[in-house]
Design an enzyme around this catalytic site. Sequence first.
Site, PDB file in Angstrom:
ATOM      1  N   THR A   1      78.523  -6.831  43.300  1.00 22.82           N
ATOM      2  CA  THR A   1      79.947  -7.158  43.368  1.00 22.82           C
ATOM      3  C   THR A   1      80.239  -8.059  44.567  1.00 22.82           C
ATOM      4  OG1 THR A   1      80.458  -5.027  42.375  1.00 22.82           O
ATOM      5  CG2 THR A   1      82.243  -6.135  43.530  1.00 22.82           C
TER       6      THR A   1
ATOM      7  N   CYS B   1      91.004   2.335  45.102  1.00 24.88           N
ATOM      8  CA  CYS B   1      91.184   1.019  44.461  1.00 24.88           C
ATOM      9  C   CYS B   1      91.593   1.190  43.004  1.00 24.88           C
ATOM     10  CB  CYS B   1      89.922   0.173  44.600  1.00 24.88           C
ATOM     11  SG  CYS B   1      88.513   0.732  43.624  1.00 24.88           S
TER      12      CYS B   1
ATOM     13  N   GLU C   1      83.167  -0.817  34.752  1.00 24.02           N
ATOM     14  CA  GLU C   1      83.086  -0.734  36.208  1.00 24.02           C
ATOM     15  C   GLU C   1      83.490   0.656  36.691  1.00 24.02           C
ATOM     16  OE1 GLU C   1      84.884  -1.320  39.294  1.00 24.02           O
ATOM     17  OE2 GLU C   1      83.170  -2.262  40.268  1.00 24.02           O
TER      18      GLU C   1
ATOM     19  N   HIS D   1      81.293   4.962  48.885  1.00 24.52           N
ATOM     20  CA  HIS D   1      81.802   4.126  47.801  1.00 24.52           C
ATOM     21  C   HIS D   1      82.499   4.973  46.730  1.00 24.52           C
ATOM     22  CE1 HIS D   1      82.253   0.085  46.522  1.00 24.52           C
ATOM     23  NE2 HIS D   1      81.836   0.334  45.298  1.00 24.52           N
TER      24      HIS D   1
ATOM     25  N   CYS E   1      89.241  -5.739  41.337  1.00 24.62           N
ATOM     26  CA  CYS E   1      88.316  -5.351  42.407  1.00 24.62           C
ATOM     27  C   CYS E   1      88.310  -6.481  43.435  1.00 24.62           C
ATOM     28  CB  CYS E   1      86.917  -5.162  41.824  1.00 24.62           C
ATOM     29  SG  CYS E   1      85.614  -5.054  43.054  1.00 24.62           S
TER      30      CYS E   1
ATOM     31  N   TYR F   1      86.656   4.752  45.193  1.00 25.79           N
ATOM     32  CA  TYR F   1      87.098   4.554  43.806  1.00 25.79           C
ATOM     33  C   TYR F   1      88.399   5.276  43.486  1.00 25.79           C
ATOM     34  CZ  TYR F   1      83.514   1.727  41.589  1.00 25.79           C
ATOM     35  OH  TYR F   1      82.742   0.675  41.184  1.00 25.79           O
TER      36      TYR F   1
ATOM     37  N   GLU G   1      80.322  -9.839  39.257  1.00 24.98           N
ATOM     38  CA  GLU G   1      79.017  -9.352  39.695  1.00 24.98           C
ATOM     39  C   GLU G   1      77.930 -10.397  39.462  1.00 24.98           C
ATOM     40  OE1 GLU G   1      81.266  -7.233  38.284  1.00 24.98           O
ATOM     41  OE2 GLU G   1      81.490  -6.091  40.136  1.00 24.98           O
TER      42      GLU G   1
ATOM     43  N   CYS H   1      84.611  -3.818  49.853  1.00 24.80           N
ATOM     44  CA  CYS H   1      84.291  -2.450  50.283  1.00 24.80           C
ATOM     45  C   CYS H   1      82.787  -2.169  50.244  1.00 24.80           C
ATOM     46  CB  CYS H   1      84.994  -1.434  49.406  1.00 24.80           C
ATOM     47  SG  CYS H   1      86.402  -2.057  48.538  1.00 24.80           S
TER      48      CYS H   1
HETATM   49 FE1  SF4 Z   1      85.679  -3.051  44.027  1.00 25.91          FE
HETATM   50 FE2  SF4 Z   1      86.806  -0.661  44.247  1.00 25.91          FE
HETATM   51 FE3  SF4 Z   1      84.186  -0.976  44.750  1.00 25.91          FE
HETATM   52 FE4  SF4 Z   1      86.067  -1.942  46.415  1.00 25.91          FE
HETATM   53  S1  SF4 Z   1      85.651   0.225  45.953  1.00 25.91           S
HETATM   54  S2  SF4 Z   1      84.229  -2.979  45.736  1.00 25.91           S
HETATM   55  S3  SF4 Z   1      87.638  -2.595  44.984  1.00 25.91           S
HETATM   56  S4  SF4 Z   1      85.235  -1.255  42.777  1.00 25.91           S
HETATM   57 FE    FE Z   2      82.395  -1.272  42.320  1.00 24.24          FE
END
Ligand code: SF4
Ligand code: FE
Length: 524
Positions: free
Chosen positions: A221, A331, A475, A324, A130, A328, A289, A134
């Site tokens: 995060t 990423c 996560e 968000h 991660c 996911y 985190e 984002c």
């Molecule tokens: Fe992390 Fe993925 Fe969330 Fe971006 S979208 S902060 S890479 S978990």
């Molecule tokens: Fe996350």
Amino acid sequence: MEKGLTLCTVLAIDIQRHIFLYLYVEKEIIMKLKNGAEYMESLRKIKPRIYYKGKKIEDVTRHPATAPHVRAAAMTYALAASKEYRDLATATSHLTGHTISRFTHVHQNVEDLIKKIKLLRVLGQKTGSCFQRCVGLDGINATYSVCYEIDEKYGTDYFERFKKWLIYIQDENLMVVGAMTDPKGDRSKGPADQPDPDQYVHIAERRQDGLVIRGAKLHMTGAVNSHEILVMPTAALDERSRDYAVVCAVPVDAPGVTMIFGRQASDDRRDQEERIDTGKPVFGAVGGEAVIAFEDVFVPQERIFMNGETDLTGTLVYRFAAHHRANYGACKTGLMDVLTGAVSYLTQIQGTDKGSHVKEKITEMIHLCETLYSSSIACSAEGCPTPSGAYMVDTMLANVCKQNVTRFHFEVARLALDLAGGFIATLPSQYDLESEDIGHLVRKYFSGVEGIPTEHRIKIARLIEAMTGGTALVESMHGAGSPQAQRIMILREGELDKKIKLAKALLGIPEEEKEPSQRKAKQK
Ligand code: SF4
Ligand code: FE
């Protein structure tokens, strides 16, 4: 060259030479923080109060617990400075016309939404982790659109304040942590009914020149290596919770802010000496985190973007979550690409790659990964503008996307562990591998196909261990909202009444016929 930078550079050269190039070589000027090295340098100049295992961390860029996460976030800066990825990693600010990081951009169209998804997959592939940035991006986009709508309704001036702050973030190229999740205390009670009011971040005092806030945010995060905190409410609030309806920006080193960095699986393996056992020595296992506690933190007027407007809190939370959830599917597919590659290579170097069931399982891993990515692209392609002009993803498809992450990532991990074999759970340590007394035994009995160094097989095994164990899958399950949160929204947005009409129309059942539930109500 400073000690920490030297260690980092050595690791980078040793393990992923191309990352060294991104972090330290490409120098073309774009924004104030121009590359990964400058980002890290900027973190050394601020002094947030951060604790880990009961002790204060003085420099997050060098501490073994936090440095891997810093380097993952640095990749977001590095790609913006690389010719190959500049188009994805930068954007043109609609506020200033300047070239900015895509991580500080307000999406202006569907193309922006899709480019972001492509960027996140590349970053997942390059870090296997991660990269954290984002969360701030999603907070910026949700707050921007909601400030506009609060102003429309109440004649406030939040939108102008927010734009000023955002231009500062864009031009300085700062990292923002989007801070939403409150501790919540007794979950059967809302914020206003908690015995301890601090279980939700709230306004402790309203002053002429600003607000004083108190409370905490959990699971944040990238918090310890951000420059700014964008505080947002955690849920839709009712009128009784006006003091909890607060959106504001706080520098990470503001007086009264304390962070406590969380433990992760195998974090004791992060010593520089143990880079094989770490699994992912350059970057962290997941985001890194922290708890952020606000103990009477003063926020000046110009940094306040919501102050008591409870009726817009639901919209804010939902927009943030939908952005968000869309991410996911990007990423995490980058991570699945790395995991699939690691397992494929392992089957080659231990001589199992020709088996038909092996090919079948790897095909399934790829299929799941691409299916997940499709939903990320789909919810972006179906995006549409909010009244402010900022683009939103399709919320139904974004919920489906994140819900799929909670299944597909686990299935891909299961297949990876199936193919890798049990030795991943029982491998001797790097100390044994390097021991003068017993190293030869480890090399001999953990070897695979002739000619491949045993160390390569062990490194790949540790990478698979790191990507399938402990925190990484938690996560995927709970980040961007636990699975039930998506299921609630999927049912709510499922338009069941329209689907019932479709079925009735096919059968010629007239519309005026009442639904069973309505009929019962009428009969009573
Ligand atoms: Fe992390 Fe993925 Fe969330 Fe971006 S979208 S902060 S890479 S978990
Ligand atoms: Fe996350």
